[in-house]
Enzyme design. Structure first.
Site, PDB file in Angstrom:
ATOM      1  CB  CYS A   1     -78.297  49.312 -43.920  1.00  0.00           C
ATOM      2  SG  CYS A   1     -76.915  49.953 -42.933  1.00  0.00           S
TER       3      CYS A   1
ATOM      4  CG  ASN B   1     -85.304  52.385 -47.149  1.00  0.00           C
ATOM      5  OD1 ASN B   1     -85.102  52.533 -45.959  1.00  0.00           O
ATOM      6  ND2 ASN B   1     -84.354  52.560 -48.059  1.00  0.00           N
TER       7      ASN B   1
ATOM      8  CG  ASP C   1     -81.524  54.576 -46.728  1.00  0.00           C
ATOM      9  OD1 ASP C   1     -80.477  53.921 -46.703  1.00  0.00           O
ATOM     10  OD2 ASP C   1     -82.497  54.317 -46.010  1.00  0.00           O
TER      11      ASP C   1
ATOM     12  CG  HIS D   1     -85.227  49.033 -43.589  1.00  0.00           C
ATOM     13  ND1 HIS D   1     -84.025  48.749 -44.194  1.00  0.00           N
ATOM     14  CD2 HIS D   1     -85.211  50.382 -43.382  1.00  0.00           C
ATOM     15  CE1 HIS D   1     -83.312  49.854 -44.342  1.00  0.00           C
ATOM     16  NE2 HIS D   1     -84.006  50.859 -43.854  1.00  0.00           N
TER      17      HIS D   1
END
Length: 334
Positions: A258, A267, A27, A227
């Site tokens: 994202c 994050n 991610d 987040h």
């Protein structure tokens, strides 16, 4: 204070241990403009494991056209697979994201033991991310989760937009609860509740967790993924811990966002999370010095400083420099 560690004050009503689900290699790096060489990614995963992370999400078996930063999944997973074979408590879980049955087959062929699917609580994001409705995406995931379970692999369900959506605004609690129930019914072992654009607040977190419990979703099957858009990620995490959640997603150095939601910022940084947890007397098994050294090392590869406040605070200390040097030397010896 010169140790680089917080003073610990255990607090009643909190878990004794928290499992940190590290998402930096997947991610985190998927949203970076810099394409990181596979050899650097493999060392990143190894460094995270050596810092004490026992769940490290490695990559995603999506089509390279959609996420070119992760196009090397077939090369990366075999390069780190040995971590899963470490003895006893040193073994590392190496989950990978799979968008469909083809991605699952690619992952299983390389020996993946843990996979994850990625759903949405809102129609807008389901369209943007998966080019499907919520119902269509869940129908697509059903055979994926079933096949993973048949192969003996663990299956995690990510649920995005649990608190707010950039197109639809606030997301009703019952909508999130409904999709969570359906993911569990598909056979997911664990659900990760995503605050994709970072709009959650502690009261909202508590309300959602309460609604899930009332609908029969056990807290023990839930993880949280915050987040830090509005600086609420740690406060939201503490609210989840008070509710009994013991699995928290985070990204080393605060990497990530994202690619399908422009308002999604980085994050929650793993170092910031670990600093708070250790200060609360909660065990993580993570060596904060080695973890910080790893994030500084990756920031150098990316050509920019880490956004993590803990990384910035510790990076200049002499004790950290010693840990960083020891970490580098240990990898040279391997």
């Amino acid at each position: 204070m010169t140790t680089g560690l917080p003073m610990a004050f255990p607090t009643e009503g909190l878990p004794a241990r928290v499992r940190v689900h590290e998402v930096g290699p997947r991610d985190g790096l998927q949203n970076e403009a810099t394409l990181v060489p596979v050899e650097v990614k493999a060392e990143f995963v190894h460094r995270l494991a050596d810092a004490g992370l026992r769940t490290v999400e490695v990559t995603s078996f999506v089509h390279p056209k959609w996420v070119p930063q992760l196009a090397d999944a077939e090369r990366l997973l075999p390069a780190v697979a040995g971590l899963a074979d470490r003895p006893g408590a040193d073994a590392v879980r190496l989950p990978v994201l799979v968008p469909n049955k083809r991605g699952l087959d690619r992952a299983l062929a390389l020996g993946a033991r843990d996979v994850a699917v990625f759903a949405s609580a809102t129609e807008s994001f389901a369209r943007a991310n998966l080019n499907r409705t919520v119902d269509e995406s869940l129908e697509m995931f059903a055979p994926v989760v079933a096949r993973a379970r048949e192969a003996g692999a663990g299956a995690r369900g990510y649920l995005s937009m649990c608190f707010g959506d950039p197109w639809e605004g606030p997301v009703p609690l019952d909508r999130v609860v409904g999709v969570c129930r359906r993911l569990l019914d598909l056979g997911c072992d664990e659900l990760s509740l995503g605050d994709t654009i970072g709009v959650a607040t502690p009261g909202h977190v508590t309300a959602l967790l309460t609604a899930l419990n009332e609908a029969g979703v056990p807290t023990g099957r839930l993880a949280v993924h915050f987040h830090d858009t509005y600086g609420q990620a740690l406060a939201n995490t503490l609210a989840a811990l008070r509710h009994g959640v013991t699995t928290v997603d985070s990204s080393a150095g605060g990497l990530g966002g994202c690619p399908y939601a422009r308002s999604a910022t980085g994050n929650l940084a793993t170092e910031d999370l670990v600093w708070m947890l250790h200060g609360l007397g909660i065990d993580t098994g993570i060596d904060l010095g080695r973890l910080t050294a790893t994030s500084v090392w990756m920031a150098d590869h990316l050509g920019r400083p880490s956004p993590s406040r803990t990384v910035r605070a510790l990076a200049g200390r002499s004790t950290f420099q010693d840990v960083s040097r020891d970490s580098r030397d240990s990898h040279k010896e391997q």
